[in-house]
Structures are given as structure tokens and as C-alpha cells.
Design a protein around this motif. Sequence first.
Motif, PDB file in Angstrom:
ATOM      1  N   SER A  43       5.036   0.954  -8.303  1.00 56.61           N
ATOM      2  CA  SER A  43       4.899   2.160  -7.454  1.00 56.61           C
ATOM      3  C   SER A  43       5.952   2.649  -6.872  1.00 56.61           C
ATOM      4  N   LEU A  44       5.564   3.928  -6.348  1.00 52.26           N
ATOM      5  CA  LEU A  44       6.938   4.888  -5.608  1.00 52.26           C
ATOM      6  C   LEU A  44       7.173   4.113  -4.271  1.00 52.26           C
ATOM      7  N   ASP A  45       6.302   3.855  -3.739  1.00 56.25           N
ATOM      8  CA  ASP A  45       6.485   2.901  -2.493  1.00 56.25           C
ATOM      9  C   ASP A  45       7.327   1.786  -2.353  1.00 56.25           C
TER      10      ASP A  45
ATOM     11  N   THR B 264       2.294   7.258  -1.493  1.00 53.98           N
ATOM     12  CA  THR B 264       3.380   6.751  -2.599  1.00 53.98           C
ATOM     13  C   THR B 264       2.854   5.568  -3.209  1.00 53.98           C
ATOM     14  N   SER B 265       2.048   4.619  -2.659  1.00 52.33           N
ATOM     15  CA  SER B 265       1.449   3.586  -3.252  1.00 52.33           C
ATOM     16  C   SER B 265       0.490   3.792  -4.445  1.00 52.33           C
ATOM     17  N   ASN B 266       0.035   5.024  -4.529  1.00 50.77           N
ATOM     18  CA  ASN B 266      -0.957   5.594  -5.509  1.00 50.77           C
ATOM     19  C   ASN B 266      -0.278   6.414  -6.449  1.00 50.77           C
ATOM     20  N   ILE B 267       1.233   6.324  -6.470  1.00 53.22           N
ATOM     21  CA  ILE B 267       1.974   7.262  -7.510  1.00 53.22           C
ATOM     22  C   ILE B 267       2.717   6.206  -8.235  1.00 53.22           C
TER      23      ILE B 267
ATOM     24  N   ARG C 227       9.195   5.835   5.927  1.00 56.14           N
ATOM     25  CA  ARG C 227       7.802   5.949   5.921  1.00 56.14           C
ATOM     26  C   ARG C 227       7.051   6.897   6.794  1.00 56.14           C
ATOM     27  N   PRO C 228       5.821   7.271   6.562  1.00 58.43           N
ATOM     28  CA  PRO C 228       5.120   8.431   7.321  1.00 58.43           C
ATOM     29  C   PRO C 228       5.075   8.010   8.705  1.00 58.43           C
ATOM     30  N   ILE C 229       4.950   6.595   8.990  1.00 58.71           N
ATOM     31  CA  ILE C 229       5.109   6.205  10.516  1.00 58.71           C
ATOM     32  C   ILE C 229       5.707   4.860  10.337  1.00 58.71           C
ATOM     33  N   GLU C 230       6.748   4.924  11.236  1.00 57.72           N
ATOM     34  CA  GLU C 230       7.461   3.680  11.305  1.00 57.72           C
ATOM     35  C   GLU C 230       8.349   3.389  12.585  1.00 57.72           C
ATOM     36  N   ARG C 231       8.350   2.330  12.914  1.00 51.64           N
ATOM     37  CA  ARG C 231       9.055   1.752  14.325  1.00 51.64           C
ATOM     38  C   ARG C 231      10.518   2.395  14.131  1.00 51.64           C
TER      39      ARG C 231
ATOM     40  N   PRO D 165      12.126  -0.744  -0.847  1.00 51.51           N
ATOM     41  CA  PRO D 165      12.400  -1.950  -1.855  1.00 51.51           C
ATOM     42  C   PRO D 165      12.548  -2.984  -0.862  1.00 51.51           C
ATOM     43  N   GLU D 166      12.431  -4.569  -1.305  1.00 52.27           N
ATOM     44  CA  GLU D 166      12.834  -5.605  -0.860  1.00 52.27           C
ATOM     45  C   GLU D 166      14.334  -5.840  -0.737  1.00 52.27           C
TER      46      GLU D 166
END
Length: 660
Positions: free
Chosen positions: A430-432, A479-482, A550-554, A437-438
Motif C-alpha cells: 500500500s501507498l502508506d 493512502t492505505s487503500n491505494i 501523515r494527515p494528522i501527526e505529532r 516505511p519502517e
Amino acid sequence: MAPTILLVFLLLLFNSPSLTLSENISFDFPSFTARNITLLGDSHLKNGVIGLTREIGVPSSSSGSLVYENPIRFFDQESNITASFSTSFSFSINSLNSGSFGDGLTFFLSPDNQTLGSPGGYLGLVNSSEPNKNKFLAIEFDTKLDTEFNDPNGNHVGLDIDELDSIMTADAGLQNIDLKSGNLITAWIDYKNDLRVLNVFLSYSSLKPPTPLLSVDIDLSHYLIDDMFVGFSASTEGSTEVHLIHSWRFKTFGFLPVRSKSHPHNVSDSSVTEISEFPVSNSTEKHHNRLGLGIGIAGPAFFFVVLAVFGYVSVKKWKDTRVEKGLKAEILTGPREFSYRGLYAATRGFHSSRIIGHGAFGNVYKAVFVSSGDVGAVKRSKHSHEGKTEFLAELSIIAGLRHKNLVPLQGWCADKGELLLVYEFMPNGSLDKVLHPEPENSVLLAWSHRQNIAIGLASVLAYLHQECEQQVIHRDIKTSNIMLDGNFSPRLGDFGLARLMDHDKSPVSTLTAGTMGYLAPEYLQYGKATEKTDVFSYGVVILEVACGRRPIEREVNSQKMVNLVDWVWGLHGEGRIFEAADKKLNGAFEEEEMRKLLLVGLSCAHPDSAERPSIRRVLQILNNEANPIAVPKMKPSLVFSCSLTVEDIVSDDEESKTTA
């Protein structure tokens, strides 16, 4: 034949020494004493609170476990039922020295009541010399990023089964929880066997949040086959982190009700329900009286019970057959039908090691077909009404779609109570996973690939919105659905939340579905799914592709959560929009193309749906067939479109009840 059956029934009823159905169990520790628990390793009891690791002011390595002393039955052989369970507990994680943190604690279920593992990243669950020896199911509350176990960060919750590489994780910061804050945190862990779903909730208060932090679609009946012990473990390595369990409740439920009487448990801290035995008299006279009375009462009753059961089974089988025939008739000309046996073998019995993703529909498994050498991706339903609804939605929609940027559907299976879809396997995942990546699996997504993803995704959305016989609103673009094929070309998938509508009809009103961060403001407000809500989600995805965030991140070195759209818009207003580009690209991109992509993302993520471009216009801009849209320097205030009337919002109430 009937008298024989009746006689056997009566003999079983009146001569059975006891019932063997398993009982539900519950216990409650508002505070702890030494009774009813076992402490292992460095765990200790102090003032009614359990410390799982040492409390010393100098960094050390420590591990300890707390185990409820009695094994708990989760599976009943008589009824073939696996119990559901629910637990809640309050804990705190602190450090005697500021900044000296690691490694975390777990709640676990294990067939072994001597579970004590190594310190450090092994969380007191497994031994470092034999990491695969212990069997367990655990929820980890991890306070250290350990690359050996693919941890996403040092503040996450994860589900572990027989190994510390989590099946699925969630950032505790997404719900503003800092595991290392030292504050009292309450956790709720619920597993519902009928829905095959495990949910984990976290809160600083004693009120259970409405939505889980971590939700995993998983069938645990394969793991809960023995009597299990439940408890907690924790560990440190070169730190002064302290792990405290303040209170604990646990219960199982779902077993069939039986005649029972409650007995107080032998200790005051907990209670269980025990099954009473049917008394059997040794008196011959009483036995004959009972037998005669039993025949007189049970004979007709047994006949009607058998008749009712036979009728129920016959009707259910007829209905199932009719539904299956109707389903097969609808998609007879569509993709191929797979056998359940073949898919079961290809996924190694839907083993957890074959899980490669989670969608709105359920788990996704890698399937290797030994006979042909082909590889596929199998999506398995949640075994619920919603799962069946989503299965039929996805099958009816995707089977009739043809586009190079869609994940190809290879086949389906509706058998053994399972609802399965088989897709072409995407080797690059997936794109995400590629964008984020790790550390040890880092693959840089080149600028040319990112441009191709933006164009390909716009192309397939234009097809869904404007070129299909019925307009398709996806509702869960993220991104997880792409997926990415071997050439890193985008393939849109997961149509479990999609909806069909005629092009000239107004959008239906539904309960909000999708993923936070990708949802348009008017969709959150009104629950209206339109092509413009898909455009908003597309805009967020494009910004994610361009920025690598990410769309929302710290925020780095802060507890503040940052919204990607707001962040990019802020840089645009300051004339520094190029600073939003993904730093991992090291400037390997054309500035004007990057600027165009970022501005397209902002225009699609405009708060006012009326100001967003159509996806067709977006495709023209990206292909240099139209001029870019002017984006205001300051993000406009939140404005809801006047085209959405009160009548629109409350219309189609029945439809709104059917969409999760």
C-alpha cells in the motif's frame, strides 16, 4: 425409532451426573492483596498497588509478571462456543529519572502461569534465548521504539500473538494519551467472538471513550482453545521506568446459560459462577415415579422440540440456498468463483502470519496457490451483518468496473459462512507503507512515481465519478487503500464503503464512514457523501504524497498534533510552500511541478465544497491541459454549502441506519 430416541433422551436427562457446559467467570480487584494472584520476577505488592518492575533511582534491567491464580476456560466443547471477554484496568508508567524510559507493559493471555520473559524489548513476555517458545496473546503498551520488533514509535499500543512483532499498532498520541506521563490511565480491552473484533480503548478518566484507539478484525477462536491464564507483564533495560497496576476487572461472556447457583468465591477479591449438579436419587420408588412423570411430560415436549428444530434447520437451509443461488445468479457473468477449500489452503487456514492489511471489509490475507504458483490477496469479512452488506456492495460495484488504476478483482467465494473476495496481489503493498516505511524497510518513492500516483488516482476517480453508468462515490480514499503494482503505479481498492447513485440524483444521507484526517468537513457535519467529499480526500492524499507526512501527526519534540492541510496552507501563506516538500527527496524534484501538486492538493482540500475543483479539472491541471486554480494565501473559514438543506440532511432515514 421414535421410542428409542425418546428413551435415550430421558436416560441422558435423568441419569447424567452433571452438566459439563462451561461457565462465564468474572473477578474484580479495586485494589490488590496477596490473595488470588501470583507475582513473578521483580513484581511486588505495595499499598494495594502492583509494581511490575523495580523502583530504583539508577538505571537497571528488570522484568516482572502478575498472573490471576486460576486458569480461565475460553472454549466449551459441548456447545462448541468460544467465549468473548472484556477487561478494564488502571495503570501508570513513570520514571524516577526524567527521560529514562523504556520498555513498557502488556496485558496477556497465556496457557502458562509461569510467564516471565527477559527484560528490555521482550516486555517480560518471551525469553531472549528462545523468543518463539512462549505462546501468548497480548496487548502491548510500548514506551520505546524498538526497530527489532518493527515498532512505529515510543508511544503505541499493539496486538501481539506468539511474537512481539505486532499484528497491528496504533499511536496513543492520536487520542492525546502519553503512556509515559505518569498519570493514571484506564484501558478497556473487549473481544466479541460473534463479530470477530478486538477493541482497545484508552482514557485519562474512568469514562470509556466512544471510539477505540485500536480496533483489529481478528478471529481469536483459534488461539483460545485451551484453559488460559490472564495477567500483566512489564520490563525495563537500562532505565528507571516504573510500571504500576492500580485496579483490574475481568469477565468472560457468551457461554450458554445453564441452571446454576452462585457461590461466593473462597476469597473476597473476586467471584465466579459455578454450575450446580442435577441431584440423582438412589430410591427405586422415586426413580420410577420420576421416570413415569418424565415420560408423560417430556414425551410430547420432546416431539415438538424435534419438530421445531427440524423445521428451523430446513427453513434456514432453504433460505441460505436461495440467497446463495440469487447471489451466484447476479454475478454469474462476473469474476470466477473460488472454492473455500482452495482459499483456506492458500492462506494457510487464514493464519495471522498471512495478514497483509486491514480494510473496512475485514482482514486481507496473502494467498499462495501452490498448484498454479499464482499469488493473490484475499479479503475476509467480519462475520457480521455489516460485513455481508459491505461484501455485496464491493462485489456489485467492483465486478462491473474496468480501469487500469483499479485493483483487479479475480474472484469471490460465499461458502462455509464466509464472504471472501480475491484480488490481484500488489507486490509493492500500500501507498502508506511506502510513504511511511519502517526504518529497516526504507524504500524512497521517487518524484516521478509520486507524480504518476497523483495522475493515476485522479484518472480513476474521474472514471468513477463521471464515466460509469452509475456514479460511484468511494467514501474512503486514503493512502492505505491505494495499492502499488510492480511499477509503483497506483491501484485504488477497498470498495466496502462505496455507494452507487444515478448521476442526476442528489447524494444520500448516511452515517459518516471513512477515516479521520481524510474526511471533508461537510461530511463530518452532515454525513453527505458526494463526489466533492472524495475530492477532499484526494487532496489530502496528494499533500501526503508530496510532503511525506501523515494527515494528522505529532509535532517533533512536542505533544501538539498537526493537521497536514493547515500546515501546508500556513507555509503557502508565508510564501514558503516549497518547505512542505518531503525532505527525503533531497530536492530531487522540479520546483514548479512540486508547487503545482501542492496547490492542487490545497484547492481540493478547500473547506468549502463549492470551491473545490471537479476531479476532471484536477486531471487536466496535472496533465498541463488547464491552468492551476488560484489558492488564497489564508485558509478560508469553515463554510458549509447552502445547497445542503435541512430536508436533504434528514432525508432517507432508513438508508442512514444501514451504513456503519
